[in-house]
Design a protein around this motif. Structure first.
Motif, PDB file in Angstrom:
ATOM      1  N   HIS A   1      53.057  47.212-106.617  1.00  0.00           N
ATOM      2  CA  HIS A   1      53.361  45.783-105.912  1.00  0.00           C
ATOM      3  C   HIS A   1      52.979  44.743-107.099  1.00  0.00           C
ATOM      4  CE1 HIS A   1      51.641  42.370-102.955  1.00  0.00           C
ATOM      5  NE2 HIS A   1      53.024  42.100-103.543  1.00  0.00           N
TER       6      HIS A   1
ATOM      7  N   LEU B   1      52.807  41.865-107.915  1.00  0.00           N
ATOM      8  CA  LEU B   1      52.430  40.439-107.337  1.00  0.00           C
ATOM      9  C   LEU B   1      52.163  39.506-108.521  1.00  0.00           C
ATOM     10  CD1 LEU B   1      51.968  38.541-105.232  1.00  0.00           C
ATOM     11  CD2 LEU B   1      49.452  39.492-105.161  1.00  0.00           C
TER      12      LEU B   1
ATOM     13  N   ALA C   1      56.832  37.461-108.905  1.00  0.00           N
ATOM     14  CA  ALA C   1      57.486  38.418-107.841  1.00  0.00           C
ATOM     15  C   ALA C   1      56.359  38.443-106.605  1.00  0.00           C
ATOM     16  CB  ALA C   1      57.316  39.789-108.299  1.00  0.00           C
ATOM     17  N   ASP C   2      56.861  38.017-105.405  1.00  0.00           N
ATOM     18  CA  ASP C   2      56.622  38.064-104.080  1.00  0.00           C
ATOM     19  C   ASP C   2      55.098  37.166-103.833  1.00  0.00           C
ATOM     20  OD1 ASP C   2      56.621  39.411-101.575  1.00  0.00           O
ATOM     21  OD2 ASP C   2      54.728  40.796-102.063  1.00  0.00           O
TER      22      ASP C   2
ATOM     23  N   PRO D   1      53.668  33.970-101.841  1.00  0.00           N
ATOM     24  CA  PRO D   1      54.147  33.143-100.924  1.00  0.00           C
ATOM     25  C   PRO D   1      53.505  31.726-101.222  1.00  0.00           C
ATOM     26  CG  PRO D   1      52.061  34.146-100.353  1.00  0.00           C
ATOM     27  CD  PRO D   1      52.689  34.704-101.607  1.00  0.00           C
TER      28      PRO D   1
ATOM     29  N   ARG E   1      47.464  44.023 -98.888  1.00  0.00           N
ATOM     30  CA  ARG E   1      48.681  43.495 -99.469  1.00  0.00           C
ATOM     31  C   ARG E   1      48.729  41.948 -99.071  1.00  0.00           C
ATOM     32  NH1 ARG E   1      53.830  45.683-101.202  1.00  0.00           N
ATOM     33  NH2 ARG E   1      55.463  43.835-101.289  1.00  0.00           N
ATOM     34  N   THR E   2      48.415  41.620 -97.774  1.00  0.00           N
ATOM     35  CA  THR E   2      48.351  40.234 -97.244  1.00  0.00           C
ATOM     36  C   THR E   2      47.327  39.489 -98.180  1.00  0.00           C
ATOM     37  OG1 THR E   2      49.228  40.898 -95.060  1.00  0.00           O
ATOM     38  CG2 THR E   2      47.928  38.891 -95.121  1.00  0.00           C
TER      39      THR E   2
ATOM     40  N   ARG F   1      48.216  38.630-101.568  1.00  0.00           N
ATOM     41  CA  ARG F   1      49.127  37.646-101.627  1.00  0.00           C
ATOM     42  C   ARG F   1      48.529  36.291-101.341  1.00  0.00           C
ATOM     43  NH1 ARG F   1      54.577  37.897-100.417  1.00  0.00           N
ATOM     44  NH2 ARG F   1      54.251  36.855 -98.411  1.00  0.00           N
TER      45      ARG F   1
END
Length: 270
Positions: free
Chosen positions: A90, A92, A150-151, A153, A252-253, A256
């Motif tokens: 990931h 991120l 990347a990724d 939000p 992961r949530t 992010r």
């Protein structure tokens, strides 16, 4: 899916990532909400020293203090800083190239400049005998690709995901019998609830970003307790591995959401 890792700076609810402090206070400085000296002191925290190496135009081996380096970033054209919190599987917040991504993945954190294709990865040195140790941090600067991270939000997306994640966390932890994990887990939960007030982010950040970061830290605390303090109903290695797999999406949530919160000041200015 990467697992939640209690020893990762992105996942430990009791430790603010150094890259988070650099991004938050660097953004506050670049937006005119704080002074260079105040920003540098806040970034350093309890560490003994922070130095920066590899800024554009530097000679090989040249080192700078944080106050000078933050001012230099503004002169070079940086308009903000963005946090990256990558873990295996990931990336991120990263944009490449591979060398920078690999270094950031090892550190578990990095900072990317906005308006200037460079990034920073902290190299942390702990020195001295046990019980009397000091910490020195070297921020190594190198070129990064100019592209979308990347990724990561938006703050709005992160807030919505966290609301769903908190409900899901409660259900998952109930099923995994974390409440019955024994005195060690219960002490850890009580410690989190009784923790002293911690200043989140830096001057100029919107209240919504502070709320999102606090919610993300709450999820991280619950996962940290579930996976790092007390086995609960998972008494075997197989059951613990199953618990990690079930809870990994929640980690992961939270990760992010933390990136979105630290990046909110520069994103909203943009």
């Amino acid at each position: 899916m990467p697992a939640f890792a209690a020893d990762n700076p992105a996942d430990n609810p009791y430790e603010e990532p150094r890259s988070g402090r650099l991004a938050a206070w660097g953004n506050a400085l670049l937006a005119g909400h704080t002074s260079p000296d105040h920003a540098a002191t806040a970034v350093a925290g309890a560490d003994d020293s922070h130095r920066v190496a590899g800024l554009p135009g530097d000679a090989e081996g040249e080192l700078h203090g944080l106050t000078w380096a933050l001012g230099r970033l503004r002169v070079l054209g940086a308009t903000g800083l963005r946090l990256a919190l990558p873990v295996s599987g990931h990336p991120l917040g990263l944009t490449g190239p591979a060398g920078f991504n690999d270094a950031a993945m090892v550190a578990g954190e990095a900072v990317l400049a906005v308006g200037l294709p460079i990034g920073f990865v902290p190299e942390v040195e702990v020195y001295g005998p046990a019980g009397d140790q000091g910490v020195r941090v070297l921020w190594r600067c190198s070129a990064v690709n100019d592209g979308p991270p990347a990724d990561v939000p938006s703050l709005h997306e992160a807030e919505r995901e966290l609301a769903d994640g908190l409900r899901e966390t409660t259900l998952m932890l109930t099923k995994l019998d974390v409440a019955g994990a024994g005195p060690q887990a219960l002490r850890a939960l009580d410690q989190w609830r009784r923790r002293g007030h911690t200043e989140l982010l830096a001057p100029g950040y919107p209240p919504r970003a502070v709320r999102v970061l606090e919610s993300a830290r709450q999820i991280s605390a619950l996962l940290w307790i579930a996976l790092g303090h007390g086995d609960g109903a998972a008494v075997s290695a197989t059951e613990m591995a199953a618990r990690r797999e079930v809870l990994a999406p929640l980690g992961r949530t939270a990760r992010r959401a933390k990136a979105a919160a630290y990046n909110a000041l520069v994103d909203e200015r943009g």
